[in-house]
Scaffold this motif. Sequence first.
Motif, PDB file in Angstrom:
ATOM      1  N   GLU A   1     -17.662 -41.074  15.258  1.00  0.00           N
ATOM      2  CA  GLU A   1     -16.321 -41.188  15.627  1.00  0.00           C
ATOM      3  C   GLU A   1     -16.054 -40.287  17.006  1.00  0.00           C
ATOM      4  N   PHE A   2     -16.553 -39.177  16.972  1.00  0.00           N
ATOM      5  CA  PHE A   2     -15.993 -38.057  18.024  1.00  0.00           C
ATOM      6  C   PHE A   2     -17.254 -37.984  18.768  1.00  0.00           C
ATOM      7  N   ASN A   3     -18.472 -38.717  18.681  1.00  0.00           N
ATOM      8  CA  ASN A   3     -19.473 -38.382  19.633  1.00  0.00           C
ATOM      9  C   ASN A   3     -19.937 -36.871  19.609  1.00  0.00           C
ATOM     10  N   GLU A   4     -19.963 -36.193  18.461  1.00  0.00           N
ATOM     11  CA  GLU A   4     -20.323 -34.674  18.387  1.00  0.00           C
ATOM     12  C   GLU A   4     -21.381 -34.554  17.558  1.00  0.00           C
ATOM     13  N   ASP A   5     -22.272 -33.606  18.095  1.00  0.00           N
ATOM     14  CA  ASP A   5     -23.679 -33.521  17.413  1.00  0.00           C
ATOM     15  C   ASP A   5     -23.377 -32.141  16.506  1.00  0.00           C
ATOM     16  N   LEU A   6     -23.988 -32.193  15.401  1.00  0.00           N
ATOM     17  CA  LEU A   6     -23.827 -31.181  14.371  1.00  0.00           C
ATOM     18  C   LEU A   6     -25.205 -30.746  14.087  1.00  0.00           C
ATOM     19  N   GLU A   7     -25.169 -29.522  13.315  1.00  0.00           N
ATOM     20  CA  GLU A   7     -26.585 -29.170  12.831  1.00  0.00           C
ATOM     21  C   GLU A   7     -26.119 -28.211  11.676  1.00  0.00           C
ATOM     22  N   TYR A   8     -26.829 -28.675  10.342  1.00  0.00           N
ATOM     23  CA  TYR A   8     -26.496 -28.070   9.118  1.00  0.00           C
ATOM     24  C   TYR A   8     -27.874 -27.866   8.589  1.00  0.00           C
ATOM     25  N   LYS A   9     -27.943 -26.710   7.598  1.00  0.00           N
ATOM     26  CA  LYS A   9     -29.068 -26.420   6.729  1.00  0.00           C
ATOM     27  C   LYS A   9     -28.307 -26.778   5.389  1.00  0.00           C
ATOM     28  N   ILE A  10     -29.322 -27.518   4.589  1.00  0.00           N
ATOM     29  CA  ILE A  10     -28.643 -28.197   3.334  1.00  0.00           C
ATOM     30  C   ILE A  10     -29.372 -27.038   2.260  1.00  0.00           C
ATOM     31  N   VAL A  11     -28.568 -26.303   1.596  1.00  0.00           N
ATOM     32  CA  VAL A  11     -28.793 -25.463   0.593  1.00  0.00           C
ATOM     33  C   VAL A  11     -28.178 -25.834  -0.797  1.00  0.00           C
ATOM     34  N   GLY A  12     -28.474 -25.035  -1.707  1.00  0.00           N
ATOM     35  CA  GLY A  12     -28.035 -25.274  -3.055  1.00  0.00           C
ATOM     36  C   GLY A  12     -26.416 -24.776  -2.919  1.00  0.00           C
ATOM     37  N   SER A  13     -25.514 -24.929  -3.812  1.00  0.00           N
ATOM     38  CA  SER A  13     -24.232 -24.378  -3.810  1.00  0.00           C
ATOM     39  C   SER A  13     -23.898 -22.953  -3.668  1.00  0.00           C
ATOM     40  N   THR A  14     -24.925 -22.224  -4.425  1.00  0.00           N
ATOM     41  CA  THR A  14     -24.900 -20.764  -4.412  1.00  0.00           C
ATOM     42  C   THR A  14     -24.907 -20.144  -2.976  1.00  0.00           C
ATOM     43  N   GLU A  15     -25.697 -20.704  -2.265  1.00  0.00           N
ATOM     44  CA  GLU A  15     -26.078 -20.161  -0.753  1.00  0.00           C
ATOM     45  C   GLU A  15     -25.081 -20.990   0.262  1.00  0.00           C
ATOM     46  N   ALA A  16     -24.305 -21.917  -0.090  1.00  0.00           N
ATOM     47  CA  ALA A  16     -23.396 -22.567   1.001  1.00  0.00           C
ATOM     48  C   ALA A  16     -22.537 -21.660   1.423  1.00  0.00           C
ATOM     49  N   ASN A  17     -22.450 -21.647   2.980  1.00  0.00           N
ATOM     50  CA  ASN A  17     -21.755 -21.051   3.636  1.00  0.00           C
ATOM     51  C   ASN A  17     -21.390 -21.863   5.018  1.00  0.00           C
ATOM     52  N   SER A  18     -20.194 -22.433   5.151  1.00  0.00           N
ATOM     53  CA  SER A  18     -20.219 -23.290   6.386  1.00  0.00           C
ATOM     54  C   SER A  18     -19.885 -22.591   7.850  1.00  0.00           C
ATOM     55  N   LEU A  19     -19.550 -21.037   7.579  1.00  0.00           N
ATOM     56  CA  LEU A  19     -19.642 -20.140   8.958  1.00  0.00           C
ATOM     57  C   LEU A  19     -21.125 -20.193   9.148  1.00  0.00           C
ATOM     58  N   GLN A  20     -22.037 -20.326   8.556  1.00  0.00           N
ATOM     59  CA  GLN A  20     -23.337 -20.044   9.005  1.00  0.00           C
ATOM     60  C   GLN A  20     -24.113 -21.548   9.016  1.00  0.00           C
ATOM     61  N   GLY A  21     -23.434 -22.524   8.965  1.00  0.00           N
ATOM     62  CA  GLY A  21     -23.947 -23.827   9.255  1.00  0.00           C
ATOM     63  C   GLY A  21     -24.635 -24.184   8.018  1.00  0.00           C
ATOM     64  N   LYS A  22     -24.505 -23.815   6.835  1.00  0.00           N
ATOM     65  CA  LYS A  22     -25.177 -23.897   5.410  1.00  0.00           C
ATOM     66  C   LYS A  22     -24.154 -24.909   4.754  1.00  0.00           C
ATOM     67  N   ILE A  23     -24.691 -26.022   4.297  1.00  0.00           N
ATOM     68  CA  ILE A  23     -23.868 -26.745   3.580  1.00  0.00           C
ATOM     69  C   ILE A  23     -24.591 -27.282   2.242  1.00  0.00           C
ATOM     70  N   SER A  24     -23.792 -27.252   1.073  1.00  0.00           N
ATOM     71  CA  SER A  24     -24.317 -27.845  -0.497  1.00  0.00           C
ATOM     72  C   SER A  24     -24.761 -28.835  -0.498  1.00  0.00           C
ATOM     73  N   ASN A  25     -25.931 -29.281  -1.314  1.00  0.00           N
ATOM     74  CA  ASN A  25     -26.573 -30.169  -1.566  1.00  0.00           C
ATOM     75  C   ASN A  25     -25.274 -31.002  -2.331  1.00  0.00           C
ATOM     76  N   GLU A  26     -24.425 -30.365  -2.903  1.00  0.00           N
ATOM     77  CA  GLU A  26     -23.462 -31.068  -4.126  1.00  0.00           C
ATOM     78  C   GLU A  26     -22.104 -31.559  -3.016  1.00  0.00           C
TER      79      GLU A  26
END
Length: 161
Positions: free
Chosen positions: A101-126
């Motif tokens: 929709e916004f033609n914006e590229d994003l990069e995330y690392k998929i981690v478990g919920s314990t490690e998730a931290n959106s400020l570090q680009g880590k999103i939960s598998n949940e």
Amino acid sequence: MAEMKKNILTYEGLKALEDELHDLKVNRRQEVAQKIKEARELGDLSENAEYDAAKEEQRDIESRIEEIDKILKNAEVVVDEDFDSSNVINVGCTVKIRDLEFNEDLEYKIVGSTEANSLQGKISNESPVGKALIGAQKDETIEVETPAGMIKYLILDFYKK
């Protein structure tokens, strides 16, 4: 008793928790014990702000130690070798996606919920995006239901670090 939920961790996340636990048990406990000792030497404990602050810090440290112990007891570490030859996204992958929709590229690392931290680009598998990415492949378009409506992402690339 109900079975405890497994805490999915990457190897890096496991190592970080183990390091934090070691620091809390070896260094921080000793520092706080010294603060409590010094505060006691100041006299009357009923009006001793230093003593109260040190005891509260001690409670916080013990609470965090207990929390990390629980996480580690139910930890399931994602092994990189399991997915090295895989052509689908899984926990531990870093994923490059494009918001169509916004033609914006994003990069995330998929981690478990314990490690998730959106400020570090880590999103939960949940999370909604994490769930939609798991099992997907490069050049695939995924749809994610959000409160604002359906969002479409194109998977540009993914890799294990």
